[in-house]
Design a protein around this motif. Sequence first.
Motif, PDB file in Angstrom:
ATOM      1  N   HIS A  81       0.821  -1.216   0.000  1.00  0.00           N
ATOM      2  CA  HIS A  81       0.000   0.000   0.000  1.00  0.00           C
ATOM      3  C   HIS A  81       0.854   1.264   0.000  1.00  0.00           C
ATOM      4  O   HIS A  81       1.954   1.298   0.547  1.00  0.00           O
ATOM      5  N   ASP A 143       6.108   1.332   6.568  1.00  0.00           N
ATOM      6  CA  ASP A 143       4.751   0.786   6.451  1.00  0.00           C
ATOM      7  C   ASP A 143       3.998   1.697   5.492  1.00  0.00           C
ATOM      8  O   ASP A 143       3.491   2.726   5.899  1.00  0.00           O
ATOM      9  N   ASP A 144       3.949   1.445   4.209  1.00  0.00           N
ATOM     10  CA  ASP A 144       4.354   0.185   3.635  1.00  0.00           C
ATOM     11  C   ASP A 144       5.299   0.421   2.465  1.00  0.00           C
ATOM     12  O   ASP A 144       5.370  -0.352   1.528  1.00  0.00           O
ATOM     13  N   GLU A 176      -4.996   1.990   2.658  1.00  0.00           N
ATOM     14  CA  GLU A 176      -5.002   0.786   3.495  1.00  0.00           C
ATOM     15  C   GLU A 176      -5.132   1.156   4.962  1.00  0.00           C
ATOM     16  O   GLU A 176      -5.809   0.484   5.733  1.00  0.00           O
ATOM     17  N   GLU A 177      -4.477   2.235   5.345  1.00  0.00           N
ATOM     18  CA  GLU A 177      -4.412   2.595   6.765  1.00  0.00           C
ATOM     19  C   GLU A 177      -5.760   3.048   7.321  1.00  0.00           C
ATOM     20  O   GLU A 177      -5.934   3.118   8.525  1.00  0.00           O
ATOM     21  N   ASP A 199       3.486  -6.325   3.828  1.00  0.00           N
ATOM     22  CA  ASP A 199       3.058  -5.232   4.692  1.00  0.00           C
ATOM     23  C   ASP A 199       3.163  -5.685   6.138  1.00  0.00           C
ATOM     24  O   ASP A 199       2.166  -5.880   6.814  1.00  0.00           O
TER      25      ASP A 199
HETATM   26 ZN   LIG Z   1       0.726  -1.269   6.380  1.00  0.00          ZN
END
Ligand SMILES: [Zn+2]
Length: 418
Positions: A81, A143-144, A176-177, A199
């Motif tokens: 992501h 991340d990420d 994604e977060e 991830d």
């Molecule tokens: Zn992540």
Amino acid sequence: MDTVVDRLIRYAKVYSESDYHAGRTVTPSTDRQFDMAKLLVEELHGLGIENARYDDKCYVYATLDATPGCEQLPAIGLIAHMDTTPDMTGKDVKPQIIHYTGGDVVLNREQNIVMEAAQFPELQKFVGQELVCTDGTTLLGADDKAGIAIILQAVEELLAEKAPHGKICLGFTPDEEIGMGASFFDVSGFGADFAYTLDGGDITDYEYETFNAAKTVVTINGFSIHPGTSKDKMRNALLIAMEYNALLPALETPAHTEGYEGFFHLQEMHGKAEKATMEYIVRDHDMKRFQERKAMMDKAAEQINRRWGDGTAVVDTHDQYYNMYEVLKDHMEILELAESAMKAAGIEHPTHSPIRGGTDGSVLTYKGLLCPNLPSAGHNAHGRYEYAPVESLKTGVKTVKALVSPELVETIIGKKEG
Ligand SMILES: [Zn+2]
């Protein structure tokens, strides 16, 4: 040729934070995520992958065709992501490489920001190694972006070495977060038979168990009136909100749980005497307990309504993702391939632990694209102490290259029929 570290540093500098409050219908939640999408598509074109593209929702897709003779191997997807968490600023990230000699790590001398060895004992594993760190004022975004860096570095090396491989599908996702990373992922267009997100944390640990996850918004409707003349009339929504929260098990919060223990997490609280809202996330690896937790939140509302009148507490719950293991347990060879690739990359004892969160892969697995998670070498995600060991990043690249190597894939998964 690029290196995985150059890539991580380059991507980390791109501000691509997502935003919880953009609303459920808007993807991406922030336009700045397109900056990452454009950069990645440009770089993929630079590697000769002409079909690389991004869509209007900020998803990046690209495909490497199978090399001659490998057309019958399954198509493997690799996903990471592009956004960073809104929990800590990801603007003006200034990555630095620190040679770690043990003890505390001074990230920022001027501002006296120190990563203490006592607080992060796993640092011990990396004595004598180089760490990609922040300057202590932002997160790193490993991340990420470490996942993206590992994938693209592996692809560049495979192409440069003219290494044989089956079809490889690349996907880079926004948001994604904020739990929306897979919402608009084009599974059928992606074209993979199964996939892996990259991830995660320590490079020796892969993951295929996630939480079952829901978000619950509790609205408390109170009644406000001048405090001087409100005897027996005012129903203070703020006080009732506290009452509601007190009905939930006090020890089942993130601060009191680990491993396979689920929780209720009060994430945000807003309000006045007239009206208050509380936003919770509900998490549990076990599906039955997950359902029970959601039912408990409804029960707490019923209790409040008995005390204060119908409609005082209104609960709105929606599921976010489910534990992917429920599906993956019937496809253990996909996990075996992951573990074998990690061993081939020099990790003697790959481990797997239950992820106390979810990944894009949780949602994708339920959309029909089986998708466990491989490590991407980031540590201390979502904060100023985030770092990625250089050695681990390189091991990640080796893992991905092994994962798509024809011998391993054919031995463990086999060829497709027809
Ligand atoms: Zn992540």
